[in-house]
Enzyme design. Structure first.
Site, PDB file in Angstrom:
ATOM      1  N   SER A 186       0.715  -1.105  -0.023  1.00 19.48           N
ATOM      2  CA  SER A 186       0.004  -0.175  -0.003  1.00 19.48           C
ATOM      3  C   SER A 186       0.730   1.189   0.009  1.00 19.48           C
ATOM      4  CB  SER A 186      -1.138   0.173   1.204  1.00 19.48           C
ATOM      5  OG  SER A 186      -0.174  -0.124   2.303  1.00 19.48           O
ATOM      6  N   HIS A 232       1.455   4.766   4.334  1.00 21.94           N
ATOM      7  CA  HIS A 232       0.781   5.473   3.218  1.00 21.94           C
ATOM      8  C   HIS A 232       0.919   6.880   3.027  1.00 21.94           C
ATOM      9  CE1 HIS A 232      -2.840   2.566   3.950  1.00 21.94           C
ATOM     10  NE2 HIS A 232      -1.638   1.852   3.729  1.00 21.94           N
TER      11      HIS A 232
END
Length: 298
Positions: A186, A232
């Site tokens: 991610s 992230h």
């Protein structure tokens, strides 16, 4: 170089014919962006036109990576992640990935990085905790990667992906917990979100839809337990910075008389390499500092 403006270096290309073009010569389409010459044909079927080295104003160094008919690198990354996930599941004899030796050897855990296992900064980005985890990441990778790869070319696309992955690991090392186990693609995928935002800005298209998606995903990262917000945000920042280095930095640092395809390409790659070095330096430096701190405390 733009096929209509040979004096303008560009990292964009028409997703229909494949020719490199500057933002002035591109218009947003349902998938990617189309050059104004393709739009003049108003939907008439044509075979893909690939620039050759003899085309006026197109440098061989730019023409080759700019044209891609399929997102092969994206397919390859998805396949690699799926193969590694399947191998870990076989080792674990199920989906409790902590039972997989490969997962244990590759996951990002700050004390183990501090012990000198620096490869985890990279390898953690190819591990996933569950079927849901890898499914969501691979769907996102496909949606974001397919057009981005065609827009900026395979080598630079992979450079942005790697930079974002290591940037996410650097953020986890710098600000994350010493006990958390971190894994997942991610961070790199958020880097692709940042890259798409930069491409949209370069193409002078409204960035509101992309910004909305990024904000929504960041909110989900905060509200859903067990998600690494640091990875992230780190991936997002490094991915956007790498793409800005490709698309914007050449026009900022190169004078008009030096602004050609080869020079623009060099500047873009220098930006990627510098960001990679920074990300690795942060990860390794924090690891060394963490190890020294705990030795002194002990």
């Amino acid at each position: 170089m733009c096929y209509r403006h040979p004096d303008r270096p560009t990292g964009l290309s028409c997703s229909r014919c494949g020719r490199p073009a500057c933002p002035e010569c591109l218009r947003p389409a349902a998938v990617g962006q189309h050059c104004i010459d393709c739009l003049r044909n108003d939907g008439v079927q044509r075979s893909a036109v690939r620039p050759t080295f003899g085309d006026r104003g197109i440098s061989p160094m730019v023409a080759k990576p700019m044209v891609a008919s399929r997102p092969y690198a994206t397919y390859g990354l998805i396949a690699l992640n799926l193969v590694i996930f399947a191998f870990c599941a076989l080792q674990a004899r199920g989906f409790d990935m902590i039972r997989s030796q490969l997962f244990v050897d590759w996951a990002l855990v700050k004390p183990w990085i501090a012990g000198g296992e620096y490869w985890r900064l990279l390898t953690a980005g190819f591990l996933h905790f569950s079927v849901t985890h890898i499914a969501l990441n691979m769907i996102s990778l496909y949606i974001l990667g397919r057009d981005l790869e065609i827009a900026i070319g395979i080598p630079r696309y992979l450079g942005v992906y790697l930079t974002a992955l290591l940037g996410g690991s650097a953020a986890v090392m710098l600000l994350g917990s010493g006990t958390a186990i971190n894994a997942g693609a991610s961070g790199a995928i958020y880097g692709l979100m940042g890259a798409v935002l930069i491409v949209v800005l370069r193409a002078r298209v409204s960035p509101v839809p992309v910004i909305s998606i990024i904000v929504l995903n960041l909110v989900l990262s905060v509200t859903i337990p067990g998600i690494s917000l640091l990875a992230h945000v780190g991936g997002l920042v490094f991915g956007a910075a790498a793409t800005a280095g490709i698309l914007f930095l050449p026009q900022w640092v190169l004078s008009a008389d030096r602004r050609n395809a080869a020079a623009a390409s060099r500047v873009g790659w220098i930006a990627i390499v510098v960001l990679l070095i920074v990300a690795v330096a942060i990860g390794v430096g924090v690891g060394i500092s963490y190890a020294n701190t705990h030795i002194l405390v002990g």
